[in-house]
Write an enzyme that holds these catalytic residues in place. Structure first.
Site, PDB file in Angstrom:
ATOM      1  N   ASP A  10       0.872  -1.179   0.000  1.00  0.00           N
ATOM      2  CA  ASP A  10       0.000   0.000   0.000  1.00  0.00           C
ATOM      3  C   ASP A  10       0.904   1.222   0.000  1.00  0.00           C
ATOM      4  O   ASP A  10       2.110   1.132   0.244  1.00  0.00           O
ATOM      5  CB  ASP A  10      -0.894  -0.004   1.255  1.00  0.00           C
ATOM      6  CG  ASP A  10      -1.809   1.219   1.319  1.00  0.00           C
ATOM      7  OD1 ASP A  10      -2.377   1.594   0.280  1.00  0.00           O
ATOM      8  OD2 ASP A  10      -1.945   1.817   2.406  1.00  0.00           O
ATOM      9  N   SER A  11       0.290   2.386  -0.225  1.00  0.00           N
ATOM     10  CA  SER A  11       1.047   3.633  -0.158  1.00  0.00           C
ATOM     11  C   SER A  11       1.524   3.907   1.268  1.00  0.00           C
ATOM     12  O   SER A  11       2.459   4.670   1.461  1.00  0.00           O
ATOM     13  CB  SER A  11       0.163   4.788  -0.626  1.00  0.00           C
ATOM     14  OG  SER A  11      -1.016   4.822   0.153  1.00  0.00           O
ATOM     15  N   TYR A  42      -0.776   8.414  -2.316  1.00  0.00           N
ATOM     16  CA  TYR A  42      -0.774   8.216  -3.760  1.00  0.00           C
ATOM     17  C   TYR A  42      -2.020   8.884  -4.390  1.00  0.00           C
ATOM     18  O   TYR A  42      -2.026   9.205  -5.571  1.00  0.00           O
ATOM     19  CB  TYR A  42      -0.868   6.712  -4.102  1.00  0.00           C
ATOM     20  CG  TYR A  42       0.400   5.900  -3.943  1.00  0.00           C
ATOM     21  CD1 TYR A  42       1.549   6.405  -3.342  1.00  0.00           C
ATOM     22  CD2 TYR A  42       0.424   4.580  -4.401  1.00  0.00           C
ATOM     23  CE1 TYR A  42       2.688   5.618  -3.209  1.00  0.00           C
ATOM     24  CE2 TYR A  42       1.557   3.789  -4.284  1.00  0.00           C
ATOM     25  CZ  TYR A  42       2.692   4.306  -3.682  1.00  0.00           C
ATOM     26  OH  TYR A  42       3.808   3.514  -3.566  1.00  0.00           O
ATOM     27  N   GLY A  43      -3.060   9.014  -3.579  1.00  0.00           N
ATOM     28  CA  GLY A  43      -4.398   9.307  -4.107  1.00  0.00           C
ATOM     29  C   GLY A  43      -4.588  10.648  -4.769  1.00  0.00           C
ATOM     30  O   GLY A  43      -5.593  10.865  -5.443  1.00  0.00           O
ATOM     31  N   CYS A  73      -4.448  -1.365  -1.789  1.00  0.00           N
ATOM     32  CA  CYS A  73      -4.572   0.079  -1.960  1.00  0.00           C
ATOM     33  C   CYS A  73      -5.655   0.322  -3.011  1.00  0.00           C
ATOM     34  O   CYS A  73      -5.529  -0.144  -4.148  1.00  0.00           O
ATOM     35  CB  CYS A  73      -3.226   0.629  -2.434  1.00  0.00           C
ATOM     36  SG  CYS A  73      -3.263   2.383  -2.834  1.00  0.00           S
ATOM     37  N   THR A  75      -6.406   2.996  -4.459  1.00  0.00           N
ATOM     38  CA  THR A  75      -5.924   3.878  -5.517  1.00  0.00           C
ATOM     39  C   THR A  75      -5.190   3.078  -6.596  1.00  0.00           C
ATOM     40  O   THR A  75      -5.492   3.186  -7.791  1.00  0.00           O
ATOM     41  CB  THR A  75      -4.979   4.942  -4.914  1.00  0.00           C
ATOM     42  OG1 THR A  75      -5.658   5.586  -3.834  1.00  0.00           O
ATOM     43  CG2 THR A  75      -4.544   5.946  -5.938  1.00  0.00           C
ATOM     44  N   GLU A 152      -3.832   8.566   9.107  1.00  0.00           N
ATOM     45  CA  GLU A 152      -2.372   8.413   9.274  1.00  0.00           C
ATOM     46  C   GLU A 152      -1.897   9.151  10.530  1.00  0.00           C
ATOM     47  O   GLU A 152      -0.850   8.833  11.085  1.00  0.00           O
ATOM     48  CB  GLU A 152      -1.614   8.928   8.037  1.00  0.00           C
ATOM     49  CG  GLU A 152      -1.842   8.096   6.772  1.00  0.00           C
ATOM     50  CD  GLU A 152      -0.778   7.026   6.509  1.00  0.00           C
ATOM     51  OE1 GLU A 152       0.360   7.182   6.975  1.00  0.00           O
ATOM     52  OE2 GLU A 152      -1.099   6.019   5.843  1.00  0.00           O
ATOM     53  N   CYS A 186     -11.105   2.828  -0.104  1.00  0.00           N
ATOM     54  CA  CYS A 186      -9.708   3.097   0.252  1.00  0.00           C
ATOM     55  C   CYS A 186      -9.427   2.281   1.507  1.00  0.00           C
ATOM     56  O   CYS A 186     -10.247   2.255   2.437  1.00  0.00           O
ATOM     57  CB  CYS A 186      -9.533   4.594   0.525  1.00  0.00           C
ATOM     58  SG  CYS A 186      -7.988   5.021   1.346  1.00  0.00           S
ATOM     59  N   THR A 187      -8.295   1.621   1.538  1.00  0.00           N
ATOM     60  CA  THR A 187      -8.030   0.690   2.635  1.00  0.00           C
ATOM     61  C   THR A 187      -7.726   1.389   3.961  1.00  0.00           C
ATOM     62  O   THR A 187      -7.623   0.724   4.991  1.00  0.00           O
ATOM     63  CB  THR A 187      -6.871  -0.259   2.258  1.00  0.00           C
ATOM     64  OG1 THR A 187      -5.764   0.524   1.781  1.00  0.00           O
ATOM     65  CG2 THR A 187      -7.309  -1.238   1.189  1.00  0.00           C
ATOM     66  N   HIS A 188      -7.607   2.709   3.936  1.00  0.00           N
ATOM     67  CA  HIS A 188      -7.484   3.428   5.210  1.00  0.00           C
ATOM     68  C   HIS A 188      -8.843   3.539   5.918  1.00  0.00           C
ATOM     69  O   HIS A 188      -8.893   3.717   7.129  1.00  0.00           O
ATOM     70  CB  HIS A 188      -6.969   4.854   4.981  1.00  0.00           C
ATOM     71  CG  HIS A 188      -5.493   4.966   4.790  1.00  0.00           C
ATOM     72  ND1 HIS A 188      -4.852   4.494   3.668  1.00  0.00           N
ATOM     73  CD2 HIS A 188      -4.528   5.511   5.580  1.00  0.00           C
ATOM     74  CE1 HIS A 188      -3.552   4.750   3.773  1.00  0.00           C
ATOM     75  NE2 HIS A 188      -3.331   5.362   4.925  1.00  0.00           N
TER      76      HIS A 188
END
Ligand code: DGL
Length: 271
Positions: A10-11, A42-43, A73, A75, A152, A186-188
């Site tokens: 992932d980013s 990255y998005g 990810c 994105t 984050e 989005c995986t976040h």
């Protein structure tokens, strides 16, 4: 049987929501994770940059003799085409198709919302994938660029007022669209699942790409006789392209367990 690790990237930290689900349903598998924390997010980047970074991430994982690659990810999954991944030497999946399949199956009305990064929503890839399964589906996308930095930075408690207000701003317009299913594209985002569910009044089904993808990976490995031996506990090794201490701290929130060993720095210049 195949005891090589699964490669996941992932980013940044978001892909750990996929790792968490993989560890739950494939406890014997080893995992090599690469989080490109030096270049997150990255998005908001161009397709060309995202494709270049993703190619480097995939090469890095291939150099660790992985048996499968998971782009954890949203994105990357939305931007990479079949052509981009056709030369990858091991099976590849993103999070997009498993999540799109799940949403298409779960939605009664066919009115499906997708939230993700700007690159993900702009790509239209979720809509395309869902309509490939359910041509009559109405898919509405909305980008939520502030979610990734909030996550984050650890502003993820269910009662966090800043994140809740941000979620209200992004999500309330979905009420007018009468969606019954919402993909966390989005995986976040699964990290703030409770806040999203609350803001949506618990009235829509939320699709977590981590769960859908982990089930897909398990199915693929089983079908192809590629599962690891079951006489061991799987281990996870993490690589990041920025501070390892920072990663360990926040990774604990994502995984619900301590991550202070097995984290190594890798310079983006070597990718
Ligand atoms: N986890 C990534 C995704 O799913 C994070 C987004 C980013 O790097 O902007 O899209």
């Amino acid at each position: 049987m195949d005891n090589r690790p699964i490669g996941v990237f992932d980013s940044g930290l978001g892909g750990l929501t996929v790792v968490k689900e993989l560890k739950k349903i494939l406890p014997h598998e080893n995992i090599v994770y690469f989080g490109d924390t030096g270049r997150v997010p990255y998005g908001n980047r161009s397709r060309e940059t995202i494709r270049r970074y993703a190619a480097q991430d995939i090469n890095f994982l291939c150099s660790h003799d992985v048996k499968m690659i998971v782009a954890a990810c949203g994105t990357v999954s939305s931007v990479l085409t079949d052509k981009d991944v056709k030369d990858v030497s091991v099976p590849y999946t993103g999070v997009l198709l498993p999540a799109a399949q799940e949403a298409a199956a779960l939605s009664d009305s066919g009115r499906i919302g997708v939230i993700g990064t700007t690159a993900t929503v702009r790509s239209g890839a979720y809509g395309k994938a869902i309509r490939g399964i359910r041509p009559e589906a109405k898919v509405v996308g909305r980008d939520c660029p502030l979610f990734v930095p909030l996550v984050e930075n650890g502003l993820v408690a269910p009662d966090n007022e800043i994140t809740r207000l941000t979620a209200k701003m992004y999500l309330e317009p979905f009420f007018e669209e009468h969606i019954d299913t919402l993909i966390l594209g989005c995986t976040h985002y699964p990290i703030i699942y409770d806040i999203i569910a609350q803001v949506m009044d618990y009235s829509v089904t939320l699709v977590d790409p981590g769960q859908a993808t982990a089930r897909y990976v398990k199915g693929y490995l089983m079908q192809h006789g590629m599962g690891s031996g079951e006489d061991r506990q799987g281990e996870c090794h993490y690589y990041v392209s920025d501070r390892t201490d920072e990663f360990s701290n926040i990774a604990g929130i994502f995984l619900g367990e301590k991550v202070d060993q097995n984290v190594e720095y890798v310079s983006v210049d070597t990718l």
